[in-house]
Design a protein around this motif. Structure first.
Motif, PDB file in Angstrom:
ATOM      1  N   ARG A  53      42.389 -50.121 -43.282  1.00 16.40           N
ATOM      2  CA  ARG A  53      42.311 -50.519 -41.870  1.00 16.40           C
ATOM      3  C   ARG A  53      42.244 -52.041 -41.840  1.00 16.40           C
ATOM      4  O   ARG A  53      41.521 -52.652 -42.633  1.00 16.40           O
ATOM      5  CB  ARG A  53      41.073 -49.887 -41.239  1.00 16.40           C
TER       6      ARG A  53
ATOM      7  N   GLU B  85      48.297 -47.186 -43.707  1.00 17.90           N
ATOM      8  CA  GLU B  85      47.501 -47.783 -42.626  1.00 17.90           C
ATOM      9  C   GLU B  85      46.925 -46.674 -41.762  1.00 17.90           C
ATOM     10  O   GLU B  85      47.646 -45.756 -41.345  1.00 17.90           O
ATOM     11  CB  GLU B  85      48.352 -48.730 -41.791  1.00 17.90           C
TER      12      GLU B  85
ATOM     13  N   ASP C  97      44.416 -45.369 -38.431  1.00 18.26           N
ATOM     14  CA  ASP C  97      43.922 -45.714 -37.101  1.00 18.26           C
ATOM     15  C   ASP C  97      42.865 -44.691 -36.710  1.00 18.26           C
ATOM     16  O   ASP C  97      43.163 -43.639 -36.158  1.00 18.26           O
ATOM     17  CB  ASP C  97      45.074 -45.728 -36.090  1.00 18.26           C
ATOM     18  N   THR C  98      41.634 -44.991 -37.047  1.00 16.57           N
ATOM     19  CA  THR C  98      40.524 -44.105 -36.706  1.00 16.57           C
ATOM     20  C   THR C  98      39.312 -44.954 -36.349  1.00 16.57           C
ATOM     21  O   THR C  98      39.071 -45.980 -36.991  1.00 16.57           O
ATOM     22  CB  THR C  98      40.171 -43.162 -37.879  1.00 16.57           C
TER      23      THR C  98
END
Length: 310
Positions: free
Chosen positions: A38, A70, A72-73
């Protein structure tokens, strides 16, 4: 057995990814290391001619390829581990029979054939934590039983040990365990009302070590065979030869070794092992910077031999 390795990092933990990768190369591992991240990638990756921006892959040695993903969390990555491991089976490495997750503050000390002995297709591989003794009827276990029972999670076996979540290997036949661990993590996140912190409250809190507490309860609910080693396997106790795990908020790459030693905190075994693998073949320090850090580590160790905090 087809084994896939993975790790997760953000921020300056990329220094740990480099050392982990170097240790795998030294061990003789041949394959891919899937790296979920991230934020921005470090210069040693994006500026390398070996990095393919289109695929996110980087051949760092003839035997090892980094595969960058990559993510996204909003979750702290410690809660994302069961999801990421499952994605290895489902999406990134669908032919694999075993996935091993290794934290980026860990290096592998032994050769790969010795490490392979830890894996079996019928089991889950783990190492005991620094606070490894955790009796089956420990007060906190009893509280966990009461908390999780209304959510349909009831222990099917007793365990006397507490396991570290920095390394875990799960075979394909135990995907249900990953689903259970992820569901329990969700419950812990909701209970603590905080999805972005590694620790919650003090040691007496119901879930202080968060995902690791969820992992240890999940191990009592599932009935998969457990392939376990003691705390020495992560250098939490003397005599280990598998892994070295730099636990705590201050990591070896943060430096400041002499200052820490003067405050009674000499270099740990994990700090020393980190610098064995910190800079080759993946190079993240200049030769001068590495020499300065290694000298600092030696001086700090010398201070530690005569002065330690009581």
């Amino acid at each position: 057995m087809n084994i896939t390795l993975c790790t997760l990092f953000e921020g300056n933990y990329h220094f740990g990814v480099a050392a982990l990768s170097n240790s795998l190369i030294a061990a003789g591992y041949a394959g891919d290391l899937w790296v979920g991240y991230r934020g921005a990638l470090p210069g040693w990756i994006v500026d390398s001619p070996a990095f393919d921006r289109a695929t996110g892959q980087m051949q760092v040695a003839p035997t090892l390829k980094l595969c960058m993903i990559e993510l996204d969390t909003p979750l702290h990555f410690t809660y994302y581990k069961p999801t990421f491991i499952r994605e290895m089976f489902e999406k990134h490495a669908p032919a694999t029979t075993m996935v091993a997750y290794i934290d980026p503050d860990i290096v592998v000390k032994c050769d790969w054939p010795a490490f392979m002995g830890w894996f079996t297709e019928d089991g889950i591989s783990l190492a005991e934590d620094v606070n490894w003794c955790f009796p089956a009827r420990h007060p906190k276990r009893l509280l966990w039983n009461r908390f999780f029972e209304p959510h349909g999670a009831t222990p099917r076996r007793t365990l006397e040990r507490y396991y570290n979540a920095g390394f875990i290997a799960v075979s394909r036949q135990h995907l249900d365990f990953l689903d259970l661990w992820r569901r329990l993590c969700d419950l812990v996140v909701a209970y603590n009302a905080n999805s972005k912190q590694l620790k919650a409250g003090g040691s007496a809190a119901l879930f202080h070590s968060t995902d690791q507490d969820a992992l240890n309860f999940a191990l009592t609910v599932c009935e998969a065979p457990l392939n376990t080693a003691g705390p020495e396997a992560m250098d939490f106790a003397p005599g280990g030869y598998y892994l070295s795990h730099a636990i705590g908020s201050i990591k070896p790459w943060h430096g400041g070794h002499i200052g820490l030693a003067l405050r009674g905190r000499p270099p740990t075994a994990a700090s020393k092992w980190y610098y064995r693998f910190a800079n080759a073949p993946i190079k993240v320090y200049s030769d001068g910077e590495l020499a300065k850090r290694q000298l600092s580590l030696k001086l700090a160790a010398a201070i530690g031999r005569v002065y330690k905090r009581g």
